[in-house]
Motif scaffolding. Sequence first.
Motif, PDB file in Angstrom:
ATOM      1  N   GLN A 289      -5.405   6.664 -18.050  1.00 44.39           N
ATOM      2  CA  GLN A 289      -3.960   6.470 -18.083  1.00 44.39           C
ATOM      3  C   GLN A 289      -3.373   7.036 -16.798  1.00 44.39           C
ATOM      4  OE1 GLN A 289      -2.212   8.269 -21.532  1.00 44.39           O
ATOM      5  NE2 GLN A 289      -3.346   6.983 -22.948  1.00 44.39           N
ATOM      6  N   CYS A 290      -2.397   6.370 -16.265  1.00 39.59           N
ATOM      7  CA  CYS A 290      -1.778   6.813 -15.015  1.00 39.59           C
ATOM      8  C   CYS A 290      -0.760   7.911 -15.309  1.00 39.59           C
ATOM      9  CB  CYS A 290      -1.141   5.627 -14.290  1.00 39.59           C
ATOM     10  SG  CYS A 290      -2.368   4.475 -13.672  1.00 39.59           S
TER      11      CYS A 290
ATOM     12  N   LEU B 180      -7.595   1.803 -14.234  1.00 40.74           N
ATOM     13  CA  LEU B 180      -6.284   2.418 -14.401  1.00 40.74           C
ATOM     14  C   LEU B 180      -5.510   1.675 -15.484  1.00 40.74           C
ATOM     15  CD1 LEU B 180      -5.504   2.841 -10.603  1.00 40.74           C
ATOM     16  CD2 LEU B 180      -6.281   4.610 -12.193  1.00 40.74           C
ATOM     17  N   THR B 181      -5.015   2.438 -16.471  1.00 47.02           N
ATOM     18  CA  THR B 181      -4.290   1.845 -17.591  1.00 47.02           C
ATOM     19  C   THR B 181      -2.886   2.432 -17.678  1.00 47.02           C
ATOM     20  OG1 THR B 181      -4.991   3.482 -19.225  1.00 47.02           O
ATOM     21  CG2 THR B 181      -6.462   1.603 -18.870  1.00 47.02           C
TER      22      THR B 181
ATOM     23  N   HIS C  17      -0.243   1.412 -16.443  1.00 46.03           N
ATOM     24  CA  HIS C  17       0.213   1.448 -15.057  1.00 46.03           C
ATOM     25  C   HIS C  17       1.625   0.875 -14.958  1.00 46.03           C
ATOM     26  CE1 HIS C  17       0.246   0.427 -10.751  1.00 46.03           C
ATOM     27  NE2 HIS C  17      -0.702   1.338 -10.632  1.00 46.03           N
ATOM     28  N   ASP C  18       2.514   1.609 -14.325  1.00 48.83           N
ATOM     29  CA  ASP C  18       3.902   1.162 -14.134  1.00 48.83           C
ATOM     30  C   ASP C  18       4.273   1.378 -12.674  1.00 48.83           C
ATOM     31  OD1 ASP C  18       6.610   0.657 -14.083  1.00 48.83           O
ATOM     32  OD2 ASP C  18       7.102   1.988 -15.761  1.00 48.83           O
ATOM     33  N   ARG C  19       4.273   0.312 -11.892  1.00 44.41           N
ATOM     34  CA  ARG C  19       4.515   0.410 -10.445  1.00 44.41           C
ATOM     35  C   ARG C  19       5.888   1.009 -10.112  1.00 44.41           C
ATOM     36  NH1 ARG C  19       0.363  -1.116  -7.725  1.00 44.41           N
ATOM     37  NH2 ARG C  19      -0.907  -2.874  -8.345  1.00 44.41           N
TER      38      ARG C  19
ATOM     39  N   THR D  14       2.871   7.289 -11.434  1.00 40.39           N
ATOM     40  CA  THR D  14       1.822   6.282 -11.560  1.00 40.39           C
ATOM     41  C   THR D  14       1.224   5.959 -10.200  1.00 40.39           C
ATOM     42  OG1 THR D  14       2.760   5.242 -13.523  1.00 40.39           O
ATOM     43  CG2 THR D  14       1.367   3.860 -12.154  1.00 40.39           C
ATOM     44  N   ASN D  15       2.076   5.750  -9.235  1.00 41.96           N
ATOM     45  CA  ASN D  15       1.606   5.413  -7.887  1.00 41.96           C
ATOM     46  C   ASN D  15       0.831   6.566  -7.268  1.00 41.96           C
ATOM     47  OD1 ASN D  15       2.766   2.833  -8.026  1.00 41.96           O
ATOM     48  ND2 ASN D  15       4.748   3.638  -7.372  1.00 41.96           N
TER      49      ASN D  15
ATOM     50  N   GLU E 158      -2.598   6.703  -8.976  1.00 43.83           N
ATOM     51  CA  GLU E 158      -3.431   5.632  -8.440  1.00 43.83           C
ATOM     52  C   GLU E 158      -3.947   5.991  -7.042  1.00 43.83           C
ATOM     53  OE1 GLU E 158      -3.489   0.842  -7.483  1.00 43.83           O
ATOM     54  OE2 GLU E 158      -1.592   1.757  -8.108  1.00 43.83           O
TER      55      GLU E 158
ATOM     56  N   VAL F   7      -5.585  -3.479 -12.562  1.00 42.11           N
ATOM     57  CA  VAL F   7      -4.958  -2.383 -13.296  1.00 42.11           C
ATOM     58  C   VAL F   7      -4.327  -2.973 -14.555  1.00 42.11           C
ATOM     59  CG1 VAL F   7      -4.545  -0.953 -11.262  1.00 42.11           C
ATOM     60  CG2 VAL F   7      -2.776  -2.533 -12.028  1.00 42.11           C
TER      61      VAL F   7
END
Length: 170
Positions: A59-60, A93-94, A96-98, A103-104, A107, A122
């Motif tokens: 998880q991110c 990666l799960t 994931h919210d850009r 999150t970034n 990553e 992702v």
Amino acid sequence: IELIDADRRHFRLADALEEFGESEKGAVVTYVLIDCPPSLSLLTVNALAAAQAVIIPLQCEFFALEGLSQIMRTIETVRTRINPALDLQGVVLTMHDRRNNLTNQVEEDVRGHFGDKVYRTVIPRNVRISEAPSHGKPALLYDLKCPGSQAYIQLASEVIQRERARPQAA
């Protein structure tokens, strides 16, 4: 708990899979996917003892990085003491919210540390994926066209490509 006093307690799953392969005359079992709980228990050690390769979903989130270092230590311990053939196939990666800076950052850190071991695909944070279990369905059956399901299909393709490129044990 039942495994604590069992003979070959770390190899119960590996032994069962070997027996299964022997009992399935004429059938060819190419892959067995073992899904483990996130805890580092005797069940996880059994899975790692039976496995040839590991895919770690991450998880991110910040605390997931701590869990990642723990599972990596466990994998190395299992590789050293129980299963020298165990290989890290990759990290996916799960959630994931850009739009989320954390999150970034997660990553970037994971890709910086693990390089090409991190899958390109992702899995996005997706409401439809979260809803699927409450309806008793896997995500792909609940909503095949949602972004999360499409990402899982893309991930499956990438896993297959990596597996084909992975050197096979003799």
